[in-house]
Design a protein around this motif. Structure first.
Motif, short mmCIF file in Angstrom:
data_model
loop_
_atom_site.label_atom_id
_atom_site.label_comp_id
_atom_site.label_asym_id
_atom_site.label_seq_id
_atom_site.Cartn_x
_atom_site.Cartn_y
_atom_site.Cartn_z
N PHE A 113 14.01 34.74 -96.40
CA PHE A 113 15.12 34.48 -97.30
C PHE A 113 15.29 32.95 -96.98
O PHE A 113 15.62 32.50 -95.88
N THR A 114 15.80 32.34 -97.96
CA THR A 114 16.39 31.15 -98.08
C THR A 114 17.81 31.34 -97.89
O THR A 114 18.34 31.86 -98.77
N GLY A 115 18.19 30.67 -97.03
CA GLY A 115 19.77 30.64 -96.46
C GLY A 115 20.59 30.10 -97.67
O GLY A 115 20.34 28.93 -97.79
N PRO A 116 21.76 30.55 -98.00
CA PRO A 116 22.74 30.12 -98.82
C PRO A 116 23.33 28.85 -98.04
O PRO A 116 23.83 28.07 -98.82
N VAL A 117 23.65 29.30 -96.99
CA VAL A 117 24.39 28.15 -96.06
C VAL A 117 23.19 27.32 -95.47
O VAL A 117 22.55 27.70 -94.49
N GLN A 118 23.30 26.13 -95.49
CA GLN A 118 22.46 24.86 -94.77
C GLN A 118 23.28 24.06 -94.13
O GLN A 118 24.14 23.52 -95.08
N PHE A 119 23.07 23.54 -93.13
CA PHE A 119 23.57 22.27 -92.30
C PHE A 119 22.70 21.31 -92.26
O PHE A 119 21.62 21.54 -91.83
N LYS A 120 22.90 19.90 -92.37
CA LYS A 120 22.40 18.92 -92.00
C LYS A 120 22.42 18.78 -90.53
O LYS A 120 23.21 19.27 -89.89
N ILE A 121 21.46 18.02 -89.79
CA ILE A 121 21.58 17.58 -88.66
C ILE A 121 22.82 16.79 -88.39
O ILE A 121 23.26 15.92 -89.08
N GLY A 122 23.79 17.12 -87.31
CA GLY A 122 24.87 16.41 -86.97
C GLY A 122 24.83 15.10 -86.26
O GLY A 122 24.02 14.87 -85.58
N LYS A 123 25.90 14.14 -86.64
CA LYS A 123 25.77 12.96 -86.23
C LYS A 123 27.17 12.41 -85.60
O LYS A 123 28.11 12.68 -86.19
N SER A 124 26.93 11.86 -84.45
CA SER A 124 28.30 11.07 -84.25
C SER A 124 28.77 10.02 -84.85
O SER A 124 27.68 9.21 -85.61
N MET A 125 30.09 9.87 -85.12
CA MET A 125 30.68 8.83 -86.02
C MET A 125 30.79 7.41 -85.47
O MET A 125 31.35 6.56 -86.07
N HIS A 126 30.08 7.27 -84.02
CA HIS A 126 30.00 5.92 -83.33
C HIS A 126 29.00 6.07 -82.30
O HIS A 126 28.41 7.09 -82.22
N ARG A 127 28.80 5.02 -81.95
CA ARG A 127 27.67 4.68 -81.05
C ARG A 127 28.21 5.36 -79.81
O ARG A 127 29.40 5.34 -79.33
N VAL A 128 27.18 5.90 -79.14
CA VAL A 128 27.76 6.60 -77.74
C VAL A 128 27.30 5.99 -76.52
O VAL A 128 26.27 5.38 -76.56
N LEU A 129 27.83 6.41 -75.26
CA LEU A 129 27.34 6.01 -74.08
C LEU A 129 26.85 7.17 -73.21
O LEU A 129 27.18 8.16 -73.31
N LEU A 130 25.46 7.06 -72.82
CA LEU A 130 24.91 7.79 -72.05
C LEU A 130 24.96 7.68 -70.58
O LEU A 130 25.00 6.68 -70.07
N LYS A 131 25.55 8.63 -69.91
CA LYS A 131 26.10 8.59 -68.58
C LYS A 131 25.13 9.30 -67.60
O LYS A 131 25.25 10.67 -67.95
N PHE A 132 24.58 9.01 -66.64
CA PHE A 132 23.99 9.78 -65.65
C PHE A 132 24.80 10.33 -64.45
O PHE A 132 25.43 9.38 -63.91
N ILE A 133 24.76 11.55 -64.13
CA ILE A 133 25.72 12.14 -63.26
C ILE A 133 24.88 12.44 -62.15
O ILE A 133 24.10 13.62 -62.32
N LYS A 134 24.95 12.25 -60.85
CA LYS A 134 24.46 13.07 -59.73
C LYS A 134 25.53 13.95 -59.04
O LYS A 134 26.52 13.29 -58.88
N GLY A 135 25.07 15.00 -58.55
CA GLY A 135 26.02 15.89 -57.76
C GLY A 135 25.27 16.77 -56.71
O GLY A 135 24.05 16.33 -56.61
N THR A 136 26.12 17.38 -55.97
CA THR A 136 25.46 18.19 -55.02
C THR A 136 25.73 19.53 -54.97
O THR A 136 26.82 19.96 -55.64
N THR A 137 24.99 20.61 -54.59
CA THR A 137 25.31 21.90 -54.77
C THR A 137 25.62 22.56 -53.14
O THR A 137 25.15 21.63 -52.33
N VAL A 138 26.30 23.35 -53.22
CA VAL A 138 26.68 23.85 -52.05
C VAL A 138 25.76 24.93 -51.26
O VAL A 138 25.55 25.16 -50.11
N MET A 139 24.70 25.18 -52.26
CA MET A 139 23.95 26.36 -51.79
C MET A 139 22.60 25.84 -51.43
O MET A 139 21.88 25.07 -52.53
N PRO A 140 21.80 25.76 -50.19
CA PRO A 140 20.61 25.29 -50.16
C PRO A 140 19.33 26.13 -51.10
O PRO A 140 19.77 27.31 -51.39
N SER A 141 18.43 25.25 -51.46
CA SER A 141 17.53 25.81 -52.03
C SER A 141 16.59 26.86 -51.45
O SER A 141 15.97 27.86 -51.90
N LYS A 142 16.72 26.55 -50.05
CA LYS A 142 15.57 27.42 -49.20
C LYS A 142 16.47 27.87 -48.13
O LYS A 142 17.45 27.49 -47.52
#
Lengths: 304, 238
Positions: A116-145
């Motif tokens: 069935f070809t869908g009557p509703v189709q969307f294009k891929i969405g795009k931001s209207m401006h250049r964006v900044l990519l930020k890397f976040i480091k965090g800690t968890t309170v639960m140990p892995s082992k």
């Protein structure tokens, strides 16, 4: 019973995210998708469709075919189980699911391929401006082992801000095949707006719908196209420094002049605009409704 | 044949899947003739089961010119893993609920299409729809999320030419031993083997090598024969 839709429509949807990840790339450490050539953030059409499907099922109780279903023992169900549950024994029975009526599907039931070809189709969405990519480091309170005394480190990538622009078409001819009704389209608009707002997961919290526009045509088989490229973003800040919707203005001059020159072909415009958004039309700041009225449109504010 | 419809199509992305790439879908750089027939079929509102019978090589004359440089990007998507017969995301030992696929997309595609059809009715209907910027179904470039827009450039008279000299060609150049290409500096020549015609059950019956210049420059060639339009554009049908 609601009627099968009879007119073509174009959809424009703007939403923004703050300090979150609108759509992670599964093959790139789940980083937000960025077009490396332009610095523009990308959100796939299937992300928006997932939002819509989840909202229609979880909040509206609609039957949705493509979703995760678990058996009583906690296991996910197979396609055959699902088809049995929904009493789907023919292609037509699939149309009981709203997502198939909206977006179509390619699937196989008992070795028979159904498209069935869908009557509703969307294009891929795009931001209207250049964006900044930020890397976040965090800690968890639960140990892995068990024996470890400390929690582990977490790593993730987020966007401090991104205003995303989605464009879609509702095709009245394809609607005949999937029996898409006016009521379905109302639910779709509801799901675009409120589904985006109610997607409160850790990576999506802070998503806000900002503008929804639906251009309803009366001219048969006609639509303008490319509406998403007719709104431009203005800001005193560098693109990467934008952090809030109040720091930008949307220039809708081109969009309004194109709508205005197609006045004879447009029946009406449904819209909803967030109060915190500023619009500029021919150099003057105006509300979105005023812009549309100046362009000679019949308008209807959506109650969402 | 003495006239041809000329129209431009464009979008943000395109994906014309190469037939031999199923799990890592790669894209042709330009729409193969078969993709163009689907595009015109969508404008005309022909059902996907029936449009192919209107676009055999005997009836439909089609070719493509490149207007934007070919840029390829890869975008990965999280798809449902349907192996083992699961359609709904399902996790168990040996089966992941989702599968990540890298799609190759063409970025900022823009093409000029040339079209003539021997059926006067179908030709006239196409012309009328294009001229009024109308389409029955939503036109797209390869897959449905790559919604396309189009603009009718016009209906042009064409003439078949047979020339001894090298000429610059606006369309792609299907390979033919009788044609000679003059390779020039600062041009990027590519050729891809593409489907040209499909049977009604979608079996490809003809493949052909199609040559193009990656940046949309016109290729200089000495041709057995070619078609010249009113506006001076020269084309070869795929």
């Amino acid at each position: 019973m609601s009627e099968i839709i009879s007119n073509r429509a174009e959809i424009l949807f703007l939403y923004d995210v703050r300090d979150s990840n609108p759509n992670g790339d599964p093959l790139d450490e789940n980083k937000p998708r960025i077009d490396e050539e332009t610095g523009i953030n990308i959100v796939t059409d299937v992300r928006l469709k997932r939002t819509i499907r989840d909202y229609l099922h979880d909040f509206k109780g609609e039957e949705v075919f493509i979703r995760e279903v678990r058996k009583d023992d906690g296991k996910l169900k197979t396609k055959e189980d699902r088809l049995g549950d929904l009493k789907i024994d023919s292609p037509e029975a699939l149309l009981n699911c709203i997502d198939i009526r909206l977006f179509g599907a390619t699937t196989a039931i008992k070795k028979k391929t159904i498209t069935f070809t869908g009557p509703v189709q969307f294009k891929i969405g795009k931001s209207m401006h250049r964006v900044l990519l930020k890397f976040i480091k965090g800690t968890t309170v639960m140990p892995s082992k068990e024996a470890k005394g400390q929690g582990t480190f977490t790593e993730e990538y987020i966007l401090p801000y991104s205003l995303i622009n989605f464009y879609g078409i509702i095709n009245e001819n394809a609607a005949k095949d999937t029996k898409l009704t006016d009521a379905d389209v109302s639910l779709l608009l509801d799901a675009i707006w409120n589904g985006t707002k109610n997607l409160i997961s850790r990576s999506k919290a802070g998503q806000m719908p900002r503008l929804l526009l639906k251009v309803n045509y009366k001219e048969k088989n006609y639509h303008i196209g490319d509406l998403d490229s007719m709104i431009t973003l203005e800001s005193n800040l560098r693109d990467e420094e934008i952090r809030d919707i109040t720091e930008v203005k949307l220039d809708v001059t081109e969009l309004m002049s194109v709508l205005s020159s197609n006045k004879e072909k447009i029946a009406s415009i449904d819209y909803k605009a967030d109060d915190r958004l500023s619009f500029v039309y021919n150099g003057v700041e105006k509300s979105f409704a005023e812009c549309l009225i100046d362009a000679g449109m019949f308008i209807n504010q959506l109650a969402l | 044949m003495n006239k041809v419809l000329v129209f431009d199509v464009w979008g943000e992305y395109a994906h014309f899947r190469k037939y031999y790439t199923t799990t890592s879908p790669l894209s042709y750089s330009i729409p193969p003739r078969t993709a163009v027939t689907g595009f015109i079929g969508a404008i005309l509102g022909l059902k996907k089961e029936e449009y192919l019978k209107h676009f055999t090589k005997k009836q439909a004359f089609i070719t493509v010119g490149l207007l934007n440089p070919v840029k390829k990007v890869r975008i990965s998507e999280n798809l449902i893993n349907t192996k083992d017969g699961y359609f709904i995301p399902f996790r168990k030992t040996g089966h992941q609920p989702r599968t990540q696929i890298r799609f190759e997309f063409i970025k900022d595609p823009k093409y000029r299409l040339y079209f003539y059809h021997t059926d006067d009715g179908l030709y006239a209907r196409t012309k009328k729809l294009l001229a009024n910027h109308k389409s029955i179904y939503t036109p797209y470039l390869g897959i449905s999320e790559h919604i396309a827009n189009f603009e009718f450039i016009g209906e042009m008279n064409i003439q078949k030419k047979i020339l001894e000299d090298f000429v610059k060609v606006n369309s792609v150049i299907p390979e033919d031993p009788a044609n000679k290409i003059e390779f020039e500096a600062n041009m990027e020549y590519f050729s891809e083997t593409m489907p040209i015609e499909m049977d009604f059950d979608r079996t490809v019956v003809e493949y052909r090598n199609i040559m193009f210049e990656r940046n949309g420059q016109r290729i200089k060639a000495k041709l057995k024969e070619f078609w010249e339009l009113d506006n001076g554009e020269r084309i070869l049908f795929m």
